[in-house]
Design a protein around this motif. Structure first.
Motif, mmCIF file in Angstrom:
data_model
loop_
_atom_site.group_PDB
_atom_site.id
_atom_site.type_symbol
_atom_site.label_atom_id
_atom_site.label_comp_id
_atom_site.label_asym_id
_atom_site.label_seq_id
_atom_site.Cartn_x
_atom_site.Cartn_y
_atom_site.Cartn_z
ATOM 1 N N LEU A 286 9.592 -7.018 76.489
ATOM 2 C CA LEU A 286 10.292 -7.649 75.372
ATOM 3 C C LEU A 286 11.768 -7.828 75.690
ATOM 4 O O LEU A 286 12.365 -8.858 75.347
ATOM 5 N N LEU A 287 12.380 -6.829 76.339
ATOM 6 C CA LEU A 287 13.769 -6.981 76.739
ATOM 7 C C LEU A 287 13.932 -8.101 77.764
ATOM 8 O O LEU A 287 14.941 -8.804 77.774
ATOM 9 N N ALA A 288 12.924 -8.265 78.617
ATOM 10 C CA ALA A 288 12.971 -9.372 79.578
ATOM 11 C C ALA A 288 12.934 -10.719 78.861
ATOM 12 O O ALA A 288 13.598 -11.676 79.280
ATOM 13 N N VAL A 289 12.171 -10.799 77.777
ATOM 14 C CA VAL A 289 12.134 -12.032 76.982
ATOM 15 C C VAL A 289 13.512 -12.306 76.390
ATOM 16 O O VAL A 289 13.964 -13.461 76.324
ATOM 17 N N ILE A 290 14.204 -11.236 75.960
ATOM 18 C CA ILE A 290 15.585 -11.404 75.495
ATOM 19 C C ILE A 290 16.409 -12.059 76.596
ATOM 20 O O ILE A 290 17.213 -12.964 76.349
ATOM 21 N N GLY A 291 16.218 -11.589 77.839
ATOM 22 C CA GLY A 291 16.963 -12.154 78.960
ATOM 23 C C GLY A 291 16.680 -13.626 79.177
ATOM 24 O O GLY A 291 17.587 -14.396 79.509
ATOM 25 N N LEU A 320 24.798 -13.027 61.907
ATOM 26 C CA LEU A 320 23.350 -13.117 62.100
ATOM 27 C C LEU A 320 22.812 -11.924 62.887
ATOM 28 O O LEU A 320 21.724 -11.419 62.606
ATOM 29 N N ARG A 321 23.561 -11.450 63.863
ATOM 30 C CA ARG A 321 23.136 -10.281 64.629
ATOM 31 C C ARG A 321 23.039 -9.050 63.729
ATOM 32 O O ARG A 321 22.093 -8.262 63.823
ATOM 33 N N GLY A 322 24.020 -8.872 62.855
ATOM 34 C CA GLY A 322 23.995 -7.726 61.952
ATOM 35 C C GLY A 322 22.792 -7.739 61.033
ATOM 36 O O GLY A 322 22.151 -6.700 60.808
ATOM 37 N N VAL A 323 22.466 -8.900 60.494
ATOM 38 C CA VAL A 323 21.302 -9.009 59.607
ATOM 39 C C VAL A 323 20.022 -8.650 60.353
ATOM 40 O O VAL A 323 19.150 -7.933 59.835
ATOM 41 N N SER A 324 19.891 -9.122 61.576
ATOM 42 C CA SER A 324 18.668 -8.853 62.341
ATOM 43 C C SER A 324 18.508 -7.361 62.625
ATOM 44 O O SER A 324 17.393 -6.832 62.588
ATOM 45 N N LEU A 325 19.608 -6.649 62.887
ATOM 46 C CA LEU A 325 19.514 -5.213 63.165
ATOM 47 C C LEU A 325 19.077 -4.422 61.936
ATOM 48 O O LEU A 325 18.400 -3.396 62.059
ATOM 49 N N LEU A 326 19.456 -4.882 60.761
ATOM 50 C CA LEU A 326 19.042 -4.187 59.541
ATOM 51 C C LEU A 326 17.535 -4.250 59.339
ATOM 52 O O LEU A 326 16.943 -3.356 58.716
ATOM 53 N N PHE A 327 16.892 -5.299 59.867
ATOM 54 C CA PHE A 327 15.443 -5.440 59.719
ATOM 55 C C PHE A 327 14.650 -4.768 60.845
ATOM 56 O O PHE A 327 13.441 -4.566 60.711
ATOM 57 N N ILE A 344 13.025 -10.725 68.817
ATOM 58 C CA ILE A 344 13.367 -10.741 70.234
ATOM 59 C C ILE A 344 13.947 -12.099 70.644
ATOM 60 O O ILE A 344 14.965 -12.177 71.352
ATOM 61 N N VAL A 345 13.320 -13.178 70.194
ATOM 62 C CA VAL A 345 13.807 -14.509 70.526
ATOM 63 C C VAL A 345 15.202 -14.719 69.935
ATOM 64 O O VAL A 345 16.128 -15.199 70.619
ATOM 65 N N PHE A 346 15.376 -14.338 68.668
ATOM 66 C CA PHE A 346 16.682 -14.518 68.042
ATOM 67 C C PHE A 346 17.749 -13.691 68.734
ATOM 68 O O PHE A 346 18.852 -14.172 69.024
ATOM 69 N N TYR A 347 17.437 -12.418 69.028
ATOM 70 C CA TYR A 347 18.429 -11.560 69.657
ATOM 71 C C TYR A 347 18.773 -12.055 71.060
ATOM 72 O O TYR A 347 19.906 -11.901 71.524
ATOM 73 N N GLY A 348 17.781 -12.658 71.731
ATOM 74 C CA GLY A 348 18.067 -13.242 73.027
ATOM 75 C C GLY A 348 19.050 -14.392 72.929
ATOM 76 O O GLY A 348 20.003 -14.494 73.710
ATOM 77 N N LEU A 349 18.852 -15.273 71.946
ATOM 78 C CA LEU A 349 19.756 -16.403 71.762
ATOM 79 C C LEU A 349 21.172 -15.939 71.428
ATOM 80 O O LEU A 349 22.156 -16.598 71.771
ATOM 81 N N ASP A 350 21.284 -14.794 70.776
ATOM 82 C CA ASP A 350 22.578 -14.313 70.299
ATOM 83 C C ASP A 350 23.188 -13.257 71.220
ATOM 84 O O ASP A 350 24.318 -12.827 71.001
ATOM 85 N N TRP A 351 22.470 -12.814 72.265
ATOM 86 C CA TRP A 351 22.822 -11.611 73.047
ATOM 87 C C TRP A 351 24.277 -11.599 73.506
ATOM 88 O O TRP A 351 25.055 -10.716 73.142
#
Length: 433
Positions: A286-291, A320-327, A344-351
């Motif tokens: 999953l972390l690789a997908v973030i990459g 947007l990153r903060g909201v995703s971490l709360l979930f 994972i996809v969203f966090y990758g786009l925002d990483w």
């Protein structure tokens, strides 16, 4: 009467040269491959926590402390590395840094005490990786490009972040299949050494070395002479920068960026997912997908940075990153399901989409000292990452769960969004005295 022969025109003025792809793009490509190849050493810390805890009985807080030293030095070395590149050249500094990384990673296979982990992975790999930090990308971008800087900085940033995550499935497979972390550490050392010849043979320090203008420049730019006193210059630039409120806003928001990426997700996502029953290799994948998605997100962010207000871009990214971490605590489980994939996809786009606009604001405010100032801003990024890397492990030991860490990081991202909006625009970049 003897006639004086005119000096030859720079190579880039020839018509044939104008029809070719500018050499700057080849330098950017070599830098991209170099950063990707060297990124293996940033992939391993999150995979080491459980194996080292099981083999040596070290607490997660102790292991997290070694990772914290690594992350802090990664940032604190960057401004000095940028100054050293001005003094000795990019090739020499980067080749030496890769060698130090290989030494530190290779020596870990013989460690038996926690201080040895701190020395090898914390000190040696931290110092080497700091010299390969984003200040390297900022230096290459600043020297070789006057146009498309946002796009190029986004591409090189994507290489740094994505490379370290793409290596995760291979390294996690090594750890799980052999039930031993040592082959993964050796792989990291060999990957760093393999990049050294590419750097030495293909990278060039400045466009003037090959008789070219920087990409997009209208005039030939001579190569500046080596700048002596690298450490003194780095500290002098810092002394000037800290007198401005804009520096503290950039450094503070970027510290939260580091805390919510390298310090939190990269270090603790795999053990946190494993706590919920997810196999280590699945979590690492999953972390690789973030990459993978980080490449898209960061390049897009560079494109946006060339066209839109960098402050507002940062505010959107952090919010947007903060909201995703709360979930996230509600999404963790033994299996990979659709909502988790969406995260994972969203966090990758925002990483590290935050890097191109942050670099653009540094360039706007600090002019010729951009690389060094950005190095100090990056130091704050890594200090934030180091603090969360340690606190995350400590909180897991104390509470038996990572939930509190996710919620706290989400709240910090909201603060970073507000800090970004407060940064003032400046019509003309002014170099620090």
């Amino acid at each position: 009467m003897t006639q004086t022969r005119p000096a030859p025109a720079p190579v880039q003025d020839a018509p044939a040269r104008r029809r070719r792809v500018h050499r700057a793009w080849f330098v950017a490509a070599v830098t991209f491959v170099t950063i990707i190849g060297a990124a293996a050493f940033r992939s391993l810390p999150g995979l080491l926590i459980d194996p080292l805890h099981a083999e040596f009985g070290w607490s997660r807080g102790t292991i997290g402390a070694a990772v914290s030293v690594n992350l802090a030095l990664y940032g604190l070395t960057a401004p000095f590395a940028a100054a050293l590149m001005d003094r000795f050249g990019i090739r020499r500094v980067v080749a030496l840094a890769l060698t130090v990384i290989a030494l530190g990673a290779g020596l870990t296979v013989w460690m038996t005490e926690p201080w040895q982990l701190i020395l090898c992975w914390g000190l040696l790999v931290g110092l080497g990786s700091g010299s390969m930090a984003l200040a390297f990308a900022a230096t290459v971008t600043g020297r070789w490009f006057t146009e498309r800087r946002g796009l190029v900085s986004g591409i090189l940033t994507a290489a740094s972040a994505s490379g370290q995550l793409i290596f995760l499935p291979l390294l996690s497979w090594m750890v799980e299949s052999r039930h031993d972390w040592r082959p993964a550490a050796v792989t990291v050392a060999l990957a760093a050494l393999a990049v050294v010849p590419f750097v030495w043979l293909l990278l060039r320090d400045h466009p003037a070395d090959v008789g070219l203008k920087p990409y997009g420049a209208t005039e030939f730019v001579p190569k500046p002479p080596p700048v002596a006193g690298a450490a003194r210059r780095a500290l002098t630039v810092l002394g000037s920068a800290v007198r401005t409120g804009q520096f503290w806003l950039l450094a503070g928001s970027f510290a939260i960026c580091g805390a919510s990426t390298n310090g939190l997700i990269q270090t603790h996502f795999v053990p946190a997912a494993h706590d919920h029953g997810m196999p280590v290799q699945a979590a690492a994948s999953l972390l690789a997908v973030i990459g993978v998605f980080d490449v898209v997100g960061t390049i897009a962010s560079g494109w946006f940075t060339d066209r839109f207000d960098s402050r507002r871009l940062l505010a959107v990214y952090y919010a947007l990153r903060g909201v995703s971490l709360l979930f996230l605590p509600m999404l963790l489980g033994p299996a990979v399901h659709l909502p988790m994939l969406f995260f994972i996809v969203f966090y990758g786009l925002d990483w590290v989409a935050t890097v191109p606009p942050t670099l653009a604001l540094c360039r706007e405010r600090f002019g010729d000292d951009t690389a060094i100032v950005f190095g100090w801003v990056l130091a704050s990024h890594q200090i934030g990452a180091a603090v969360i890397a340690w606190l995350g492990g400590f909180a897991r030991d104390l509470f038996g769960t990572y939930d509190m860490v996710w919620y706290a990081s989400g709240s910090l991202c909201a603060a970073a969004a507000l800090m970004s909006l407060v940064i003032r625009r400046r019509p003309a970049a002014v170099a620090l005295a």
